[in-house]
Design a protein around this motif. Structure first.
Motif, short mmCIF file in Angstrom:
data_model
loop_
_atom_site.label_atom_id
_atom_site.label_comp_id
_atom_site.label_asym_id
_atom_site.label_seq_id
_atom_site.Cartn_x
_atom_site.Cartn_y
_atom_site.Cartn_z
N TRP A 159 0.71 -1.26 -0.11
CA TRP A 159 0.09 -0.09 0.17
C TRP A 159 0.66 1.38 -0.09
O TRP A 159 0.42 2.05 -0.53
CB TRP A 159 -0.91 0.03 1.19
N LEU A 160 1.92 1.25 0.80
CA LEU A 160 2.79 2.46 0.70
C LEU A 160 3.38 2.79 -0.52
O LEU A 160 3.95 4.13 -0.69
CB LEU A 160 3.90 2.10 1.92
N HIS A 174 -3.64 2.64 10.48
CA HIS A 174 -5.05 2.92 10.26
C HIS A 174 -5.23 3.56 8.95
O HIS A 174 -6.44 3.38 8.32
CB HIS A 174 -5.20 4.21 11.17
N ASP A 175 -4.08 4.11 8.07
CA ASP A 175 -4.42 4.64 6.99
C ASP A 175 -4.54 3.41 5.96
O ASP A 175 -5.38 3.57 4.91
CB ASP A 175 -3.00 5.34 6.44
N VAL A 176 -3.93 2.33 6.11
CA VAL A 176 -3.79 1.23 5.28
C VAL A 176 -5.28 0.76 5.21
O VAL A 176 -5.79 0.36 3.98
CB VAL A 176 -3.09 0.18 5.51
N LEU A 177 -6.00 0.73 6.51
CA LEU A 177 -7.30 -0.04 6.57
C LEU A 177 -8.38 1.21 6.11
O LEU A 177 -9.44 0.90 6.49
CB LEU A 177 -7.66 -0.53 7.86
N ASP A 178 -7.98 2.53 6.01
CA ASP A 178 -8.85 3.70 5.97
C ASP A 178 -9.73 3.93 7.14
O ASP A 178 -10.87 4.05 7.05
CB ASP A 178 -9.76 3.41 4.56
N LEU A 179 -9.24 3.72 8.41
CA LEU A 179 -9.97 4.15 9.63
C LEU A 179 -9.92 5.10 9.88
O LEU A 179 -9.09 5.98 9.66
CB LEU A 179 -9.51 3.08 10.51
#
Length: 242
Positions: A225-226, A237-242
């Motif tokens: 993702w990065l 949290h950014d990876v899971l869009d939380l």
């Protein structure tokens, strides 16, 4: 398919990462271990994953920055100088630093923050963690991550509210403190619980890691993702869009 460089690839997490990279259909680009200079080789890779040691972290971040390669940092036991180096490098490359790459822990931390926001200050918060006998830092990076989530939910700084040194005649619990308890033994991959103790009721949010492959798979997903993200400091949290 992404090309992954793994720093600390001969360790237990490094071996798990190699397996997870292959499982996900990516390429294990290069492995670097203690004493090796990562800069000459990581430039041929798409992303760096570092699960080595705090002593090596600053040099690893500088190497990734010099080559313009994103880096995911899962090393725990970091101190202020490490975070300063990460902040500085994040001006030029995308960096994801976390105390735990498990997707389950990531979601758990979001639930802990929400519970801390919505329950009153009269609910006491305690973080309990257990790891294998060989773990050298305490409380664990994951326990601190969960404590940070609770503190954020309450709008306070964890450093001001953290209580991890109870021994002897401590007196009554200080209202608003976030307590930590550490257990070590056996081969436990990682158990974490956050207990919200109110008047005549108790809520426990918990996660159990059965194998370190969960951390490796989460790191591979986050590393992929990065790639291509703009320079900044990111979290799971950014990876899971939380």
């Amino acid at each position: 398919m992404a090309k992954f460089a793994v720093i600390g690839h001969k360790g237990r997490m490094g071996q798990a990462l190699a397996t997870a990279i292959e499982e996900a259909g990516h390429e294990f680009c290069v492995g670097i271990d203690l004493g090796g200079d990562p800069a000459p080789v990581i430039g041929q890779c798409d992303v760096v994953v570092d699960f080595s040691s705090p002593d090596a972290l600053v040099g690893n971040v500088k190497a990734a920055r010099s080559k313009g390669v994103p880096i995911l940092i899962g090393t725990t036991g970091l101190e202020e100088a490490h975070f300063s180096a990460i902040d500085e490098a994040a001006r030029d490359i995308p960096i994801l630093q976390t105390g735990n790459t498990s997707l389950g822990i990531t979601l758990l931390s979001a639930l802990v923050k929400q519970a801390a926001e919505r329950l009153g200050d009269d609910w006491d918060i305690e973080v309990l963690e257990m790891h294998h006998r060989m773990k050298v830092d305490a409380p664990s990076g994951t326990a601190k991550l969960l404590g940070e989530a609770a503190a954020e939910g309450r709008g306070v700084a964890l450093d001001d509210k953290m209580d991890s040194g109870r021994h002897g005649q401590t007196g009554a619990r200080t209202p608003g403190d976030i307590g930590f308890a550490t257990l070590r033994g056996g081969t436990v991959a990682g158990d974490h619980s956050v207990i919200f103790a109110g008047n005549e009721e108790r809520l426990t949010l918990a996660h159990s890691a059965e194998n370190r492959m969960i951390f490796a798979r989460g790191a591979v997903r986050a590393g992929g993702w990065l790639i291509g993200k703009p320079p900044a400091r990111y979290t799971m949290h950014d990876v899971l869009d939380l």
